[in-house]
Structure formats: C-alpha cells, structure tokens
Design an enzyme around this catalytic site. Sequence first.
Site, PDB file in Angstrom:
ATOM      1  N   HIS A 190       1.044  -1.275   0.109  1.00  0.00           N
ATOM      2  CA  HIS A 190       0.128   0.033  -0.141  1.00  0.00           C
ATOM      3  C   HIS A 190       0.823   1.293  -0.107  1.00  0.00           C
ATOM      4  O   HIS A 190       0.059   2.565  -0.054  1.00  0.00           O
ATOM      5  CB  HIS A 190      -0.969   0.065   0.955  1.00  0.00           C
ATOM      6  CG  HIS A 190      -0.294   0.224   2.526  1.00  0.00           C
ATOM      7  ND1 HIS A 190       0.344  -0.827   3.097  1.00  0.00           N
ATOM      8  CD2 HIS A 190      -0.283   1.247   3.241  1.00  0.00           C
ATOM      9  CE1 HIS A 190       0.816  -0.458   4.332  1.00  0.00           C
ATOM     10  NE2 HIS A 190       0.509   1.024   4.324  1.00  0.00           N
TER      11      HIS A 190
HETATM   12  N1  UDP Z   1      -3.475  -5.454   8.899  1.00  0.00           N
HETATM   13  C1  UDP Z   1      -4.556  -6.082   9.433  1.00  0.00           C
HETATM   14  N2  UDP Z   1      -5.393  -6.337   8.132  1.00  0.00           N
HETATM   15  C2  UDP Z   1      -4.750  -6.455   6.803  1.00  0.00           C
HETATM   16  C3  UDP Z   1      -3.581  -5.908   6.776  1.00  0.00           C
HETATM   17  C4  UDP Z   1      -2.711  -5.445   7.846  1.00  0.00           C
HETATM   18  O1  UDP Z   1      -5.157  -6.129  10.454  1.00  0.00           O
HETATM   19  O2  UDP Z   1      -5.608  -6.679   5.866  1.00  0.00           O
HETATM   20  C5  UDP Z   1      -2.530  -4.960  10.126  1.00  0.00           C
HETATM   21  C6  UDP Z   1      -1.153  -5.637  10.490  1.00  0.00           C
HETATM   22  O3  UDP Z   1      -1.185  -6.865  10.965  1.00  0.00           O
HETATM   23  C7  UDP Z   1      -0.439  -4.621  11.067  1.00  0.00           C
HETATM   24  C8  UDP Z   1      -1.251  -3.116  10.717  1.00  0.00           C
HETATM   25  O4  UDP Z   1      -2.394  -3.748  10.093  1.00  0.00           O
HETATM   26  O5  UDP Z   1      -0.606  -4.732  12.513  1.00  0.00           O
HETATM   27  C9  UDP Z   1      -0.307  -2.609   9.618  1.00  0.00           C
HETATM   28  O6  UDP Z   1      -1.115  -1.600   8.951  1.00  0.00           O
HETATM   29  P1  UDP Z   1      -0.639  -1.119   7.728  1.00  0.00           P
HETATM   30  O7  UDP Z   1       0.245  -1.972   6.875  1.00  0.00           O
HETATM   31  O8  UDP Z   1      -1.920  -0.517   7.249  1.00  0.00           O
HETATM   32  O9  UDP Z   1       0.424   0.279   7.984  1.00  0.00           O
HETATM   33  P2  UDP Z   1       2.027   0.439   8.359  1.00  0.00           P
HETATM   34  O10 UDP Z   1       2.272  -0.318   9.462  1.00  0.00           O
HETATM   35  O11 UDP Z   1       2.663   0.350   6.972  1.00  0.00           O
HETATM   36  O12 UDP Z   1       1.862   1.876   8.505  1.00  0.00           O
END
Ligand code: UDP
Length: 361
Positions: free
Chosen positions: A203
């Site tokens: 993403h």
């Molecule tokens: N996550 C979730 N469902 C999904 C994809 C990710 O619950 O379909 C969780 C993942 O386990 C983690 C968090 O969302 O705890 C990460 O969020 P994201 O990847 O959106 O953001 P980033 O960490 O890159 O800022």
Amino acid sequence: MKIVTIVGARPQFIKCAPVSRALRREHEEILVHTGQHYDANMSDVFFTELAIPAPDYHLGIGSGSQGEQTGRMLAAIEEVLIREEPDRVLVYGDTNSTLAGALAAVKLHIPVAHVEAGLRSFDRSMPEEINRIVTDHISDLLFCPTQTAVDNLAAEGITTGVHLTGDVMVDALLYNTGIAEQSSTVLEVLGLTKGEYYVATVHRASNTDSEEHLKSIMEAFGEVDGPVVFPAHPRTMKYLKEYGLDDRLPENIRLTEPLAYLDMLHLMRHAKMILTDSGGVQKEAYILKVPCVTLRENTEWVETLEDGWNVLVGADGEKIVEAAAARHISLPGDQQPVFGTGHASEVIADLVGERSDTIGE
Ligand code: UDP
C-alpha cells in the site's frame, strides 16, 4: 490528567488498543478519530475486535490530497482541543492524522506525546518520513520503540523528553496471538495449509501510484511457489482497477478484502513467508519468526534486517522472486527482543502523566 488521543488509520487503531487500556486506569482519555480510514474493514472492525472505546469525536475527514487532508484535520482537531482543553495530546506513528494532531496541539501550547517516535527511513520522498520528522521536532514526550530510534533523535539534537519504551505493536501482538489461535477460522475459510502459503500486503504510495511498480510486483507474486493471500488495501484496489490489473492477476494470487486483525495475525503466524511494504507487517513477521521480503528500498525497522529475517528488494520483479526462493534457507531461531517485551503500553501510561514543567529534568 486529561489526555486527547488522535487516531485515524488502521495501524493507529491497533497501537492505541493496549495503550488506551493502560492509560484509562490512571487518566481521563478523550479519543478522536479523524476519519482518515473510514471503510468498516479498515476501521470499525478494529474497534470491535480489540475492544477499543468508541471515539468521543469522529471528524469524518476521509480521503484527499496530502495537503487537503492534513489541512482539514488540522482545523477540525483544533476545534476539539479548544473545547476539551486537555493537559496532553497523544499521537501515534507517521500518518497525516499524527502530523495534524501534533501541529494543532503545539500551536495551542498543549504538550504533545508521540508514540513510535524517532523512526527514520532517511527517504524524504515518503510522506510518512516528513510526518515523522515534523512530529518529533514539535513533541515534548517522545516514546521510542527501539534504541535505533533514540539514536536517530539524538542525531537530530532531540534528547529531552526521550524515553525508550519498547514497541506497543508487540504488546498488541502478544496479547492477541493466543486469542487468534483460538478464534480465527481464516485458514479453513481460505482453504490454506499451515506453512504452505505466502501473505502479501502492498500500500505504499511508491508502489501503488506507479503502474510499472504495481505490475512488476503482481507479476512477481505470480511466480512464487504457492498461493499468495493478498488482502488489498483500498488504495491498492483503486490502482489495480485503474491500471486494469485487477481482473488479470496471476492465478495463485488470492485477492481478499482487508482482513480483521486476528485473522491477519493468524494468517501471518502460519505463513511460510511474508511479502510486504508495510512497516507494521515487517515487524510482526520478525516477531512471529516468519521470513519477510520487503517491497521497498529502505526500512525504518532496520533491526529486522539482522540475521536475514527481512530483506529489502524494492519493486524489482526479479529480485522479489529470487528473494522469495532464497528465504527457504533456515534462519537462526534466537532473536534479541529489540522491540521490547510486551509492556510498552504500561510504561507509556506511567510516563505520559509526567508534568510538562518537569519534562527533561
Ligand atoms: N493488518 C490487518 N489487516 C490487513 C492488513 C494489515 O489487520 O488486511 C494489520 C497488520 O497486521 C499490522 C497493521 O495492520 O498490525 C499494519 O498496518 P498497515 O500495513 O496499514 O500500515 P503501516 O504499518 O505500513 O503503517
């Protein structure tokens, strides 16, 4: 002490669940949801599943360009802060909700506490990196998940109010892995065998907003040896459709809606490998001891790279396929608890009450 907490995006809901629980034992918390993520499976599901108290304010900001979204949040958060007159504002991570919350507070002379302070990818083309840098420089209390984060802040001259607390995502993960093991039926529902599938998330703007990158990543997923469960972020889905990739994905890609946290945890825990550009997912892969291939050129979670648990490959299809094949070598079982031991939330709840006139003494 009265604390206004600002959240708005999926990872922030997950991070705030254990912190809110600890915080509310001693303090009054007013929870503000900016509305940055608004789909039920990107927002509501986390509140229900993780028993996060309902937001006191839902600002309904929604999507928009970087400036427009941040600007609208800034104005709306300011109104809430003027009305609530909190002693402290708590922000999480690196999204536009983080930046807007911190900026609104500091201009009203309300001390800001930043959970997940000090992370740096050293890549200023990422909107998240700008949000991190600005937020850290206007925060009074900086809760760092790792020693690297403390060192990054020191290198920028920030040494006052800095605390090494450990990572609140570890708290959430340790609290919920057992629950997920008992309650999640995701493997059965998707017809998957433990240890025989990949989990992928994509993403980051650098991957979704480039047709060449997204196409290269999808093609590479098509060449790995097993099903790739791919819960697509709404932003990614939008671009897959825009580039006409959604209905010609390789057959082994199992495209799903974004998953609820317990299903996601369960799926990651039993995967043979994780392919991701997410910050949180890289770290979860490390803690769950699942090898990770990161679809970025850099990472702010550098500790995951040690001992080969994680490798950086960018959006280069050949490198992705090569790394996925090479990851089958056995990795060392032992890891240092570099992200803490699962008690960061309690440490933060204790420290957040520190009076601002004594911060740094
Ligand atoms: N996550 C979730 N469902 C999904 C994809 C990710 O619950 O379909 C969780 C993942 O386990 C983690 C968090 O969302 O705890 C990460 O969020 P994201 O990847 O959106 O953001 P980033 O960490 O890159 O800022």
